[in-house]
Write a protein that holds these residues in place. Structure first.
Motif: not given
Length: 72
Positions: A12-16, A28-31, A50-55, A62-66
């Motif tokens: 949510r933070h990164q999306r915003k 963009a993530a095909e979800m 899925a984590l990779g597609r979101i990143a 991807p590690h930024v999301l964790l």
């Protein structure tokens, strides 16, 4: 905070930060948008793929999301 909830907060933070809606991120993530919503609420346990597609959709590693962010 458990890792699934942390992932949701970070998505949510990164999306915003990118000025994206859930619909834009999902496309963009095909979800499905509902999948992104579930992720952000911490009610989905995504696969590594899925984590990779979101990143990728957020143009971040991807590690930024964790990573737990310090509370300021």
């Amino acid at each position: 905070m458990d890792v699934v909830r942390l992932l949701g907060v970070n998505v949510r933070h990164q999306r915003k930060l990118k000025g994206m809606t859930q619909e834009q991120l999902a496309a963009a993530a095909e979800m499905e948008r509902s999948y992104v919503s579930d992720l952000e609420r911490g009610t989905r346990n995504p696969s590594v793929a899925a984590l990779g597609r979101i990143a990728d959709a957020l143009a971040i590693e991807p590690h930024v999301l964790l990573v737990k962010k310090p509370i300021i």
